[in-house]
Scaffold this motif. Structure first.
Motif, PDB file in Angstrom:
ATOM      1  N   PRO A  17       0.811  -1.218   0.000  1.00  0.00           N
ATOM      2  CA  PRO A  17       0.000   0.000   0.000  1.00  0.00           C
ATOM      3  C   PRO A  17       0.844   1.267   0.000  1.00  0.00           C
ATOM      4  O   PRO A  17       0.468   2.277  -0.597  1.00  0.00           O
ATOM      5  CB  PRO A  17      -0.819  -0.105   1.300  1.00  0.00           C
ATOM      6  CG  PRO A  17      -0.738  -1.535   1.705  1.00  0.00           C
ATOM      7  CD  PRO A  17       0.576  -2.032   1.205  1.00  0.00           C
ATOM      8  N   PHE A  18       1.979   1.229   0.710  1.00  0.00           N
ATOM      9  CA  PHE A  18       2.824   2.424   0.816  1.00  0.00           C
ATOM     10  C   PHE A  18       4.288   2.008   0.953  1.00  0.00           C
ATOM     11  O   PHE A  18       4.595   1.024   1.623  1.00  0.00           O
ATOM     12  CB  PHE A  18       2.413   3.260   2.041  1.00  0.00           C
ATOM     13  CG  PHE A  18       3.131   4.586   2.134  1.00  0.00           C
ATOM     14  CD1 PHE A  18       2.703   5.671   1.380  1.00  0.00           C
ATOM     15  CD2 PHE A  18       4.224   4.743   2.960  1.00  0.00           C
ATOM     16  CE1 PHE A  18       3.365   6.895   1.460  1.00  0.00           C
ATOM     17  CE2 PHE A  18       4.900   5.957   3.040  1.00  0.00           C
ATOM     18  CZ  PHE A  18       4.454   7.036   2.291  1.00  0.00           C
ATOM     19  N   VAL A  19       5.172   2.764   0.311  1.00  0.00           N
ATOM     20  CA  VAL A  19       6.611   2.504   0.400  1.00  0.00           C
ATOM     21  C   VAL A  19       7.242   3.587   1.269  1.00  0.00           C
ATOM     22  O   VAL A  19       7.261   4.763   0.891  1.00  0.00           O
ATOM     23  CB  VAL A  19       7.271   2.499  -0.994  1.00  0.00           C
ATOM     24  CG1 VAL A  19       8.787   2.435  -0.864  1.00  0.00           C
ATOM     25  CG2 VAL A  19       6.770   1.329  -1.826  1.00  0.00           C
ATOM     26  N   TYR A  20       7.732   3.188   2.424  1.00  0.00           N
ATOM     27  CA  TYR A  20       8.463   4.120   3.282  1.00  0.00           C
ATOM     28  C   TYR A  20       9.932   4.210   2.863  1.00  0.00           C
ATOM     29  O   TYR A  20      10.555   5.257   2.981  1.00  0.00           O
ATOM     30  CB  TYR A  20       8.377   3.679   4.752  1.00  0.00           C
ATOM     31  CG  TYR A  20       7.022   3.896   5.377  1.00  0.00           C
ATOM     32  CD1 TYR A  20       6.641   5.153   5.844  1.00  0.00           C
ATOM     33  CD2 TYR A  20       6.118   2.849   5.508  1.00  0.00           C
ATOM     34  CE1 TYR A  20       5.394   5.368   6.422  1.00  0.00           C
ATOM     35  CE2 TYR A  20       4.865   3.052   6.087  1.00  0.00           C
ATOM     36  CZ  TYR A  20       4.513   4.315   6.544  1.00  0.00           C
ATOM     37  OH  TYR A  20       3.277   4.513   7.106  1.00  0.00           O
ATOM     38  N   GLN A  21      10.479   3.087   2.386  1.00  0.00           N
ATOM     39  CA  GLN A  21      11.916   3.025   2.040  1.00  0.00           C
ATOM     40  C   GLN A  21      12.107   3.329   0.557  1.00  0.00           C
ATOM     41  O   GLN A  21      12.432   2.458  -0.243  1.00  0.00           O
ATOM     42  CB  GLN A  21      12.473   1.647   2.385  1.00  0.00           C
ATOM     43  CG  GLN A  21      12.323   1.272   3.852  1.00  0.00           C
ATOM     44  CD  GLN A  21      11.077   0.441   4.113  1.00  0.00           C
ATOM     45  OE1 GLN A  21      10.107   0.471   3.346  1.00  0.00           O
ATOM     46  NE2 GLN A  21      11.090  -0.304   5.201  1.00  0.00           N
ATOM     47  N   MET A  22      11.924   4.606   0.198  1.00  0.00           N
ATOM     48  CA  MET A  22      12.006   4.989  -1.210  1.00  0.00           C
ATOM     49  C   MET A  22      13.423   4.815  -1.769  1.00  0.00           C
ATOM     50  O   MET A  22      13.583   4.441  -2.932  1.00  0.00           O
ATOM     51  CB  MET A  22      11.551   6.436  -1.387  1.00  0.00           C
ATOM     52  CG  MET A  22      10.045   6.620  -1.264  1.00  0.00           C
ATOM     53  SD  MET A  22       9.116   5.765  -2.566  1.00  0.00           S
ATOM     54  CE  MET A  22       9.504   6.758  -3.998  1.00  0.00           C
ATOM     55  N   ALA A  23      14.428   5.077  -0.964  1.00  0.00           N
ATOM     56  CA  ALA A  23      15.805   4.917  -1.447  1.00  0.00           C
ATOM     57  C   ALA A  23      16.047   3.490  -1.900  1.00  0.00           C
ATOM     58  O   ALA A  23      16.648   3.242  -2.961  1.00  0.00           O
ATOM     59  CB  ALA A  23      16.795   5.308  -0.349  1.00  0.00           C
ATOM     60  N   GLU A  24      15.593   2.548  -1.101  1.00  0.00           N
ATOM     61  CA  GLU A  24      15.769   1.128  -1.436  1.00  0.00           C
ATOM     62  C   GLU A  24      14.932   0.744  -2.654  1.00  0.00           C
ATOM     63  O   GLU A  24      15.358  -0.055  -3.501  1.00  0.00           O
ATOM     64  CB  GLU A  24      15.406   0.260  -0.234  1.00  0.00           C
ATOM     65  CG  GLU A  24      16.406   0.301   0.909  1.00  0.00           C
ATOM     66  CD  GLU A  24      16.363   1.584   1.716  1.00  0.00           C
ATOM     67  OE1 GLU A  24      17.350   1.913   2.390  1.00  0.00           O
ATOM     68  OE2 GLU A  24      15.318   2.277   1.679  1.00  0.00           O
TER      69      GLU A  24
END
Length: 364
Positions: free
Chosen positions: A248-255
């Motif tokens: 639903p949501f990505v907190y780890q955008m860098a990864e």
């Protein structure tokens, strides 16, 4: 040093504020940074995870609302002024930085009238109502696009670029594959439609899978859907036999960026700043109802430079999207050229420039 960073509502406003906070902390580890936003904006979830304190104000938008809702928003605004005054009196910040969104207005305006230095970040080529209003009062405005200068006082405007979080720039591939355990050797497509997802992108992607069945063994997906479409999209990948991760949501955008070969996304200014700073080839689908159609303006600029390909929302279909994915999958040369063009546009030092400006305002 005490600093308030006000605003949010969306990731496009919030994440540049976090990037500025990181740069302040890098230089001044003892700095006290407090975020101010609303309890229903993305900041309510993200800021506690980032380790910063947050205070809440009530704020509502005016643009495109009925007369009744505009009156209600004005009453809420007056309440936010009083709430801002109490926060300022309690914290006594050295500067207030507004990052956009209606949650920034009361705080930045009140700080100005209390004689506290103020600075706002404008991420888009066409400013929103909040920043156009605040631009008359603040001490300085930092801009991402040259075109934005015409909306503000030239004497107060600084072309810095849009700040990008350090973890976006300093990616850890090993960590990325532990967070998102996809297969390293497969071509990976990262699909996201903003912090709440995007119905049109989700629907088109589900349909596009039917046109990509022959590539099931070669490509995989990381897809941020938002809460509403999560089950439908996840079931489509499973039912059609595609490898990938649906969340639903990505907190780890860098990864997420680290594991991806291309991204499919909207054309918000912060997203574009991130993908150009790291040189990520993109298929951009601008949000058609953005104020003054600024997302299409943002996207067209990147396409003209060769850094992205644009599909307008009205032209979006599963077949069109599948063709765009397939073309980039088979054409490695095109991807490398897009990467070079994106890196040429990106500004990795924007946060440093903005903090330099903030410090100069404090010293004055």
């Amino acid at each position: 040093m005490k600093i308030i960073i006000a605003g949010g509502g969306t990731g496009g406003h919030l994440y540049p504020g976090i990037a500025v906070a990181e740069e302040i902390k890098r230089r001044f580890p003892d700095a006290n940074i407090i975020f101010v936003g609303t309890d229903h904006g993305i900041e309510a979830k993200v800021i506690p995870r980032e380790g910063y304190p947050i205070k809440f104000l009530k704020a509502e938008g005016l643009v495109g609302k009925s007369l009744f809702k505009k009156i209600k928003a004005l009453i809420t605004f007056l309440s936010s002024i009083w709430g801002s005054y109490k926060i300022l009196r309690s914290i006594r910040p050295d500067i207030v930085i507004g990052v956009g969104g209606y949650a920034s207005v009361g705080m930045v305006l009140t700080a100005h009238f209390k004689g506290i230095p103020t600075l706002i970040l404008e991420q888009n080529s066409v400013p929103g109502f909040a920043n156009k209003f605040l631009g008359r009062f603040v001490d300085a405005i930092t801009l991402t696009y040259q075109e934005s200068i015409s909306f503000f006082s030239k004497e107060k405007s600084y072309l810095t670029g849009n700040p990008v979080r350090k973890q976006i720039l300093q990616r850890d591939e090993k960590k990325a594959y532990s967070v998102f355990p996809v297969e390293k050797e497969r071509f990976t497509v990262f699909v996201f439609g903003g912090s709440s997802g995007a119905r049109s992108i989700n629907s088109a992607m589900v349909e596009a899978l039917n046109y990509l069945l022959d590539l099931r063994q070669n490509i995989q997906f990381l897809h941020q859907t938002g809460e509403i479409d999560y089950d439908i999209v996840k079931d489509a990948y499973r039912r059609l036999g595609f490898n990938g991760i649906v969340v639903p949501f990505v907190y780890q955008m860098a990864e997420a960026y680290s594991i991806s070969d291309i991204v499919i996304c909207r054309a918000g200014a912060t997203t574009l700043s991130e993908i150009t700073a790291i040189g990520k080839p993109a298929i951009l689908i601008p949000f058609p109802y953005a104020a003054s159609n600024h997302q299409e303006s943002n996207a067209r600029k990147l396409q003209d430079m060769g850094a992205a390909r644009v599909i307008l929302d009205r032209d979006l279909s599963g077949e069109v999207l599948a063709d765009a994915i397939r073309n980039l999958y088979v054409d490695e040369k095109a991807r490398k050229e897009m990467q070079k063009a994106a890196l040429a546009f990106g500004r990795a030092d924007a946060a440093e420039k903005i903090v330099d400006l903030a410090i100069s305002l404090i010293k004055k």
